[in-house]
Design a protein around this motif. Structure first.
Motif, PDB file in Angstrom:
ATOM      1  N   ASP A  74       0.836  -1.198   0.000  1.00 52.57           N
ATOM      2  CA  ASP A  74       0.000   0.000   0.000  1.00 52.57           C
ATOM      3  C   ASP A  74       0.871   1.248   0.000  1.00 52.57           C
ATOM      4  OD1 ASP A  74      -2.729  -1.181   0.305  1.00 52.57           O
ATOM      5  OD2 ASP A  74      -1.805  -1.997   2.114  1.00 52.57           O
ATOM      6  N   ARG A 111      -6.700   3.333   3.442  1.00 53.65           N
ATOM      7  CA  ARG A 111      -7.309   2.020   3.142  1.00 53.65           C
ATOM      8  C   ARG A 111      -8.776   1.983   3.544  1.00 53.65           C
ATOM      9  NH1 ARG A 111      -4.770  -2.712   1.761  1.00 53.65           N
ATOM     10  NH2 ARG A 111      -6.386  -3.849   2.847  1.00 53.65           N
ATOM     11  N   LYS A 146      -0.338   4.566  -5.041  1.00 56.24           N
ATOM     12  CA  LYS A 146       0.288   4.019  -3.837  1.00 56.24           C
ATOM     13  C   LYS A 146       0.959   5.184  -3.107  1.00 56.24           C
ATOM     14  CE  LYS A 146       1.555  -0.626  -5.490  1.00 56.24           C
ATOM     15  NZ  LYS A 146       0.882  -1.509  -4.555  1.00 56.24           N
TER      16      LYS A 146
END
Length: 191
Positions: free
Chosen positions: A57, A190, A93
């Motif tokens: 991530d 997220r 990202k």
């Protein structure tokens, strides 16, 4: 869990020590995991390295500053990222960067700019330190962000020091706080 990968090259072990501090800070963030991924002395990733970067991530890039930029081993790795670049596999990202050099300045900002540019080529989202500098009269060398960088974490290790002697504790604590900030942001995004 947000996956944080710290991909770095270290020529003498000082930047590895900084990378470990960055990863420790990232792993301390609630809801995050952190993994170190070392670029070898030949400029290659270990087996499975590309897959780890794909699954990340957040990617935190780290390299010592040699002659005002990253060493050739990191540059070889960066050039090899053209495959994920072509498909924009790392787009959106989170990215961040850190560096270490023997001199207090040592043109470390040039290295951070290189890492920033690499992340922008990949359409990533850059995170800085978020740390105020220790720049008052009573500041000491082991204060947080004594090297005073906003763009990424900087550390200084004297050229005749072993990795046990440098970076200094203040630079390592700065690296930990930086790693945690990146991981906290990754967890937040997220959802």
């Amino acid at each position: 869990m947000a996956k944080i990968v710290v991909v770095f090259h270290s020529g003498y072990g000082h930047t590895k020590k900084q990378a470990e501090a960055v990863a420790a800070g990232a792993a301390a963030a609630k809801g995050a995991t952190a993994e170190l991924l070392a670029v070898s002395a030949e400029g290659d990733l270990p087996d499975g390295g590309w897959e780890k970067l794909e699954a990340a991530d957040a990617i935190i890039f780290g390299a010592p500053t040699y002659m005002g930029s990253v060493p050739w081993q990191f540059k070889k790795f960066a050039d090899a990222t053209s495959k994920p670049w072509f498909t924009q596999a790392w787009k959106d990202k989170i990215a961040a960067g850190f560096t270490n050099s023997a001199s207090m300045n040592g043109d470390k900002l040039s290295t951070l700019h290189y890492l920033f540019t690499l992340s922008m080529q990949h359409s990533m989202i850059w995170i800085g330190t978020g740390l105020m500098p220790s720049n008052k009269k009573d500041a000491t060398r082991n204060d947080i962000n004594y090297v005073a960088s906003f763009a990424g974490a900087m550390a200084q290790s004297p050229s005749d020091s072993s990795p046990d002697e440098g970076p200094l504790p203040g630079d390592l604590e700065t690296a930990k706080l930086f790693g945690q900030r990146v991981a906290d942001y990754a967890v937040k995004t997220r959802g």
